[in-house]
Design a protein around this motif. Sequence first.
Motif, mmCIF file in Angstrom:
data_model
loop_
_atom_site.group_PDB
_atom_site.id
_atom_site.type_symbol
_atom_site.label_atom_id
_atom_site.label_comp_id
_atom_site.label_asym_id
_atom_site.label_seq_id
_atom_site.Cartn_x
_atom_site.Cartn_y
_atom_site.Cartn_z
ATOM 1 N N SER A 49 11.879 11.092 3.799
ATOM 2 C CA SER A 49 12.362 11.066 2.423
ATOM 3 C C SER A 49 12.091 9.714 1.771
ATOM 4 C CB SER A 49 13.848 11.397 2.378
ATOM 5 O OG SER A 49 14.569 10.431 3.105
ATOM 6 N N SER A 50 12.094 9.707 0.467
ATOM 7 C CA SER A 50 11.685 8.531 -0.294
ATOM 8 C C SER A 50 12.262 8.608 -1.696
ATOM 9 C CB SER A 50 10.155 8.502 -0.364
ATOM 10 O OG SER A 50 9.724 7.545 -1.298
ATOM 11 N N LEU B 45 17.485 15.070 -10.856
ATOM 12 C CA LEU B 45 18.003 14.986 -9.491
ATOM 13 C C LEU B 45 18.891 16.190 -9.223
ATOM 14 C CD1 LEU B 45 19.042 11.208 -9.502
ATOM 15 C CD2 LEU B 45 16.991 12.211 -8.484
ATOM 16 N N PHE B 46 18.500 17.001 -8.250
ATOM 17 C CA PHE B 46 19.268 18.205 -7.939
ATOM 18 C C PHE B 46 19.965 18.077 -6.598
ATOM 19 C CE2 PHE B 46 16.120 19.602 -11.018
ATOM 20 C CZ PHE B 46 16.915 20.323 -11.889
ATOM 21 N N PHE B 47 21.266 17.854 -6.646
ATOM 22 C CA PHE B 47 22.055 17.882 -5.418
ATOM 23 C C PHE B 47 22.412 19.331 -5.063
ATOM 24 C CE2 PHE B 47 22.522 13.532 -6.821
ATOM 25 C CZ PHE B 47 22.420 12.825 -5.644
ATOM 26 N N ILE B 69 9.732 14.198 -13.256
ATOM 27 C CA ILE B 69 9.771 14.296 -11.794
ATOM 28 C C ILE B 69 11.081 14.956 -11.402
ATOM 29 C CG2 ILE B 69 9.817 13.015 -9.616
ATOM 30 C CD1 ILE B 69 8.187 10.835 -10.934
ATOM 31 N N SER B 70 10.982 16.048 -10.636
ATOM 32 C CA SER B 70 12.177 16.733 -10.132
ATOM 33 C C SER B 70 12.317 16.457 -8.654
ATOM 34 C CB SER B 70 12.057 18.247 -10.349
ATOM 35 O OG SER B 70 12.243 18.569 -11.698
ATOM 36 N N MET B 71 13.497 16.070 -8.228
ATOM 37 C CA MET B 71 13.724 15.812 -6.811
ATOM 38 C C MET B 71 14.886 16.635 -6.285
ATOM 39 S SD MET B 71 13.147 11.696 -6.297
ATOM 40 C CE MET B 71 13.509 11.755 -4.534
ATOM 41 N N ASP B 72 14.630 17.353 -5.188
ATOM 42 C CA ASP B 72 15.709 18.039 -4.480
ATOM 43 C C ASP B 72 16.394 17.018 -3.589
ATOM 44 O OD1 ASP B 72 15.596 20.670 -5.371
ATOM 45 O OD2 ASP B 72 13.844 21.074 -4.136
ATOM 46 N N MET B 73 17.640 16.734 -3.867
ATOM 47 C CA MET B 73 18.339 15.704 -3.109
ATOM 48 C C MET B 73 18.971 16.295 -1.847
ATOM 49 S SD MET B 73 17.524 13.179 -4.968
ATOM 50 C CE MET B 73 18.547 11.716 -4.722
ATOM 51 N N GLY B 74 19.206 17.578 -1.832
ATOM 52 C CA GLY B 74 19.696 18.293 -0.652
ATOM 53 C C GLY B 74 20.773 17.538 0.110
ATOM 54 N N GLN B 75 20.756 17.681 1.401
ATOM 55 C CA GLN B 75 21.763 17.022 2.233
ATOM 56 C C GLN B 75 21.369 15.569 2.537
ATOM 57 O OE1 GLN B 75 21.738 20.024 1.953
ATOM 58 N NE2 GLN B 75 23.418 21.099 2.923
ATOM 59 N N SER B 76 20.081 15.285 2.509
ATOM 60 C CA SER B 76 19.609 14.021 3.052
ATOM 61 C C SER B 76 20.042 12.813 2.218
ATOM 62 C CB SER B 76 18.096 14.040 3.200
ATOM 63 O OG SER B 76 17.481 14.356 1.975
ATOM 64 N N TRP B 77 20.407 13.054 0.956
ATOM 65 C CA TRP B 77 20.783 11.941 0.102
ATOM 66 C C TRP B 77 22.276 11.939 -0.146
ATOM 67 C CZ3 TRP B 77 17.182 8.407 -1.043
ATOM 68 C CH2 TRP B 77 15.842 8.790 -0.926
ATOM 69 N N VAL B 106 12.565 5.137 -14.993
ATOM 70 C CA VAL B 106 12.490 6.266 -15.926
ATOM 71 C C VAL B 106 13.352 6.029 -17.157
ATOM 72 C CG1 VAL B 106 11.959 7.920 -14.088
ATOM 73 C CG2 VAL B 106 14.350 7.542 -14.781
ATOM 74 N N ASP B 107 13.155 6.882 -18.158
ATOM 75 C CA ASP B 107 13.823 6.698 -19.444
ATOM 76 C C ASP B 107 15.038 7.594 -19.639
ATOM 77 O OD1 ASP B 107 11.809 4.816 -20.778
ATOM 78 O OD2 ASP B 107 10.543 6.422 -20.013
ATOM 79 N N ILE B 108 15.062 8.717 -18.941
ATOM 80 C CA ILE B 108 16.206 9.632 -18.992
ATOM 81 C C ILE B 108 16.383 10.214 -17.586
ATOM 82 C CG2 ILE B 108 17.172 11.759 -19.973
ATOM 83 C CD1 ILE B 108 15.606 11.345 -22.480
ATOM 84 N N VAL B 109 17.633 10.383 -17.167
ATOM 85 C CA VAL B 109 17.915 10.969 -15.858
ATOM 86 C C VAL B 109 18.789 12.207 -16.033
ATOM 87 C CG1 VAL B 109 18.957 10.588 -13.585
ATOM 88 C CG2 VAL B 109 17.862 8.685 -14.787
ATOM 89 N N GLY B 110 18.438 13.288 -15.392
ATOM 90 C CA GLY B 110 19.291 14.478 -15.336
ATOM 91 C C GLY B 110 19.864 14.628 -13.945
ATOM 92 N N ILE B 111 21.127 15.007 -13.850
ATOM 93 C CA ILE B 111 21.775 15.134 -12.538
ATOM 94 C C ILE B 111 22.546 16.444 -12.446
ATOM 95 C CG2 ILE B 111 23.469 14.164 -10.931
ATOM 96 C CD1 ILE B 111 22.905 11.437 -12.031
ATOM 97 N N ARG B 112 22.298 17.186 -11.387
ATOM 98 C CA ARG B 112 23.117 18.353 -11.040
ATOM 99 C C ARG B 112 23.904 18.038 -9.780
ATOM 100 N NH1 ARG B 112 22.088 24.740 -11.059
ATOM 101 N NH2 ARG B 112 22.660 24.195 -13.176
ATOM 102 N N CYS B 113 25.219 18.143 -9.856
ATOM 103 C CA CYS B 113 26.086 17.841 -8.698
ATOM 104 C C CYS B 113 27.335 18.691 -8.786
ATOM 105 C CB CYS B 113 26.438 16.352 -8.672
ATOM 106 S SG CYS B 113 27.020 15.707 -10.256
ATOM 107 N N PHE B 114 27.355 19.752 -7.987
ATOM 108 C CA PHE B 114 28.470 20.699 -7.995
ATOM 109 C C PHE B 114 29.735 20.086 -7.384
ATOM 110 C CE2 PHE B 114 25.749 24.857 -7.887
ATOM 111 C CZ PHE B 114 25.318 24.575 -9.168
ATOM 112 N N PRO B 115 30.881 20.731 -7.611
ATOM 113 C CA PRO B 115 32.124 20.255 -6.986
ATOM 114 C C PRO B 115 32.139 20.594 -5.493
ATOM 115 C CG PRO B 115 32.505 22.330 -8.129
ATOM 116 C CD PRO B 115 31.091 21.927 -8.447
ATOM 117 N N THR B 116 33.027 19.924 -4.761
ATOM 118 C CA THR B 116 33.233 20.255 -3.357
ATOM 119 C C THR B 116 34.003 21.573 -3.236
ATOM 120 O OG1 THR B 116 35.365 19.131 -3.293
ATOM 121 C CG2 THR B 116 33.432 17.796 -2.797
ATOM 122 N N LEU B 117 34.820 21.854 -4.236
ATOM 123 C CA LEU B 117 35.790 22.972 -4.213
ATOM 124 C C LEU B 117 36.795 22.818 -3.078
ATOM 125 C CD1 LEU B 117 33.751 26.127 -5.284
ATOM 126 C CD2 LEU B 117 35.162 24.593 -6.675
#
Lengths: 319, 319, 319
Positions: A49-50, B45-47, B69-77, B106-117
Motif C-alpha cells: 500500500s502507498s 478516499l473510500f473507507f 484519484i480514487s483510493m479504496d482505504m479498506g482495512q489497511s488504512w 490535491v485541491d479537494i478531498v472527498g471522504i466516505r467513512c461509515f459509523p461503527t454502529l
Amino acid sequence: MKNFYSAADVADIERLVDQVIALKDQGLRTTATQGPGSGKRMLLLFFNSSLRTRLSTEIAARSLGMEVISMDMGQSWKWEITPGVVMSADSAEHIRDAAQVISSYVDIVGIRCFPTLQDRAADKRDALIKTFIRHADVPVVNLESAQLHPLQSLTDMATIRAHFAEKVPRIVLSWAPHPKALPHAVAQSFLQWAGAMQWQVTITHPDGYALPEDYTRGHHYEPDQRKALTDADVVYLKNWSSHDPYGQVLNTDPDWMMTTEKMALTNQGLCMHCMPIRRNVVATDEVLDSDCCIMYEQAAMREQAAQVVLQELLKDTGS
Amino acid sequence: MKNFYSAADVADIERLVDQVIALKDQGLRTTATQGPGSGKRMLLLFFNSSLRTRLSTEIAARSLGMEVISMDMGQSWKWEITPGVVMSADSAEHIRDAAQVISSYVDIVGIRCFPTLQDRAADKRDALIKTFIRHADVPVVNLESAQLHPLQSLTDMATIRAHFAEKVPRIVLSWAPHPKALPHAVAQSFLQWAGAMQWQVTITHPDGYALPEDYTRGHHYEPDQRKALTDADVVYLKNWSSHDPYGQVLNTDPDWMMTTEKMALTNQGLCMHCMPIRRNVVATDEVLDSDCCIMYEQAAMREQAAQVVLQELLKDTGS
Amino acid sequence: MKNFYSAADVADIERLVDQVIALKDQGLRTTATQGPGSGKRMLLLFFNSSLRTRLSTEIAARSLGMEVISMDMGQSWKWEITPGVVMSADSAEHIRDAAQVISSYVDIVGIRCFPTLQDRAADKRDALIKTFIRHADVPVVNLESAQLHPLQSLTDMATIRAHFAEKVPRIVLSWAPHPKALPHAVAQSFLQWAGAMQWQVTITHPDGYALPEDYTRGHHYEPDQRKALTDADVVYLKNWSSHDPYGQVLNTDPDWMMTTEKMALTNQGLCMHCMPIRRNVVATDEVLDSDCCIMYEQAAMREQAAQVVLQELLKDTGS
C-alpha cells in the motif's frame, strides 16, 4: 536516464536535485495537454500500500500530460521470478512475460515491492524489480523496493539542499523506535544519495541495527545518539528492523525517541521524516509540531521529485 | 463554500437545489479541458465501498476538468484520531499528518467513512471526517460519514423540487425493514436538508427507531404508517438501525414494507429511495416498477448534485 | 454494434479483424482530446482480477478520448440476478437496478465475471452479464464472462490474419495441462470466432475435456495430439477444466505440454497463448522463447482490438 532504480541511474544527481527545487520554487503546474508526457502512459503497480508515493507520482505524471493507471496487486498477483522453473505452484505468470506485455501497453512503469523481511538473501537481491527491469522494454521507476526508495531520497536531498544552498550540512540519521519490523529501504537509500551528494552522514542506532556496508561506506557511525546529535544541522529520523538477526524488532527503548531536549543539542537542526510517522513513538508531538520539523515540506516535495524523474525518463523514450 | 460536510455549510440551499435542477435540464456536459476545475485535483478516499457516490462524484469532477484519484482505504488504512496518543498500536499515521500531506497534493478531498454502529458516542462525534476537516488546508466533501450524507440529500431535495416547483410537498420518511443494521446518515441528512428547505417531514417508524432530536426537530412523528402515508406527495423509504439500543435490528416486520396498497393511500405520491434497495424487503417489485417510483431519476441526479457542489467549492479555492 | 458480448454481435467479423490489423500497422495513437470518445465515459467492472484486459481496454478507451473508471468489485459486491426474489440474503442490490443506474452515469460498460465452475447450468446461462445487458441502456463489453471472451478472440483472429493474409491457415486448438481448474471462455470463444472467420479448427484434448457442441460444431476433433499438430500453421494452446464432471482437473499429464519436438511436427507453425501462461507446464521455455511463439505480439494486439470494438460501439451511442 533509462531507469530510476537507484542513485546509480542518475548521471548528475546535483542537477536533478536543483531541478526539483527550481520546480518547487516556480510553483507552476505544467498544463497536461501540452506536457512532455502527452500521449504517454504510466502504469503504477503496488504490491504494497502507498499514500504519498502513489499520490505524488500519479499527480506528477498527469501534470506532465501522461495517462496513468494504478493497480493494487495485493495478494492475488504473484509473479514467478525464478527462471526455468516448472510453474505448477502458486504463481500464474512469470515476471519476464508480465514485463514484456506491460511494455507493449505503457511507456513507463512504476513498481512498489517491499522486502519479505524473512529471507535476507532474497531481499538483498531485490529480485522482483530488478528482474522486471531486465525484461521490460520501457523505463521502470522504483516506488520503493526491498532495498531502495530513490523517489524519497531525491525528495530528501532536495529538501535539505533547499535549506542549505551554500553550506555542507551536518546530517544525522537517527534510528527511532517502532512497534513493527520495518524495511531498510528508506535509510539505505538516504545514505546512498547523501553519499552521491558528497554529504557525510553520521548514523546512530542501538546495537544490532547496523546497516549493510554497501550503504554505510563513506559515512560515520556514532553509537551515542546524544553525541551524534550535537551540532547537527539536519536530523533524519527513521526506524528500520535489524539486519542480523534479520527483520526483527530487537529494541523498542523509548529513550531513542526524538525529544525537544535532544533537538536542543543540535545546531538549531531541522527534523525530517519520510512519513507515515508514529507520533510519540518515533518523536514527541512537541518535536513534530515545532518549527524545526519540516516533514510536511518534505512530503510536499515528493510531487516535484516525481515530476523531475518522469521528465528525465520521458527524454529517453521515443515519441 | 468552504467544505461540504452538512447542510450548515451551504449559505443558500434553495439556490443550490435550483442549480442542480437547471444543470439537469440543460442536459449539457461541461467540456473538461475548459472546465472550472481544469488543473485542479480531487482525491476520493473510500473507507467503505461505494457505487453511486463514487461514479457520480468522479464523473462530476472530471466533467469540470479536474484530475481525480480514487483510493479504496479498506482495512489497511487506520488513521489515529486521538490527539497526543502514543502511537504504538495499530494506526501507522495520525489523521492530522495525513490531512496536511494530502492537502499539499490535491485541491479537494472527498471522504466516505461509515459509523461503527457499535460506539454510539464515537459515531455521533463523526470524528474521522471532522478531524480531517480541521487539519486539512483544502475543502472536504462528505461522501457519507457516520452522521450525514449531504450529496444524497442535495440530490433528494433537487429531485423533489423538480416535481414540486410551486407547491410545498407533503413528505413522509417511512422506515423500512432490512436484514442488516444500517447507518442513520441518509435519514438524518434528509431531515436536516428538508428542514433547511422549510419542508416539514412526517416520520414514521416502529418503536425503538427514533432518530436523534437534532435531526427530527421541526418535523413530525406519526407511529401509524398508514396514517402517515395518507395524502402524502412524496414517500421517502429508508431503513436505519436502532439508536437505543444502538445499531441493532429490532424489527424486521414485513408489514412495514411499502406496497401498492399503501401507496394508494397517498396523493398519487412519488416513491423515493437512495439505493441500493433490497427488493421485496424495503418495497415490493410492484411499487418499484410502477411509475410512482422515481429512484432511477433520483440516482441520476447524483451527478448534477456532485457537480454543483464541486463548482461551489472550486470558487473558494485559489487558482 | 449495440453490445459486444459474443461473435453474434458483430455484423462483419472480417472487417473488424482487418480494422484491428490496419490500426496496428498504422502505429498511430488517436489524440484523446479529439477522439471519437471525447466526452464519453466508460466503466470497467472487474468481478475477477485482470491485467491484460484491464490495461488494453482502459488504454484503448482513453486513446479514443473517453474518461475511464475501473472498479474492482471483489467479494463485496454481490448483485441479485433472480427476478422477483425477496432480497433478505446476501445481495444488497438487484442487477436490474445497478444496470439502470450505471447507464445513467456512463456511456459504455465493460464487465468481467468468471464462471463458478461449480454450477454448470448457471455458468452456461452466463446470467450476470446477460442480465446486465438486458437491463442496461448503454452498450456492454464482455471483458470475459463465464462463457465467452470476445476481446481475446478478436485479438486472436487479427493476430492469425496478420500472418495469413492470403491463405486459410490450418489451426489447432491444443489443450494443455494446468494445476488449477480454469474457465472455458477463451477456448469456446476462440472456436466461435474462428468459425465466423470460416476457419475450421482441429481440437485436441484428453478424454473428459470435450467442449460443448455449441462451440465445436463445424470444427474437428482429433484425440491424438501429435496427429492434430501435423502440418498445422497455428497452434493455439489453452487449458480448460472438464465439462463432465464439471469444473474438474481430470488430467495433468505433462505429455500434453507443448515441446519443440511436437512443434517440429507442424508446418513451421506459430504458437499462440492468451496469457498468463505457466511456463514448463503449458509449454516449455524452449517453445515459448523460440521465434515460433507469438504470444507477445498477440498480447500487444489486445489494445487495437479493444480500440476497434469501442469505436464501433461509440458509433451507436448518441452524442
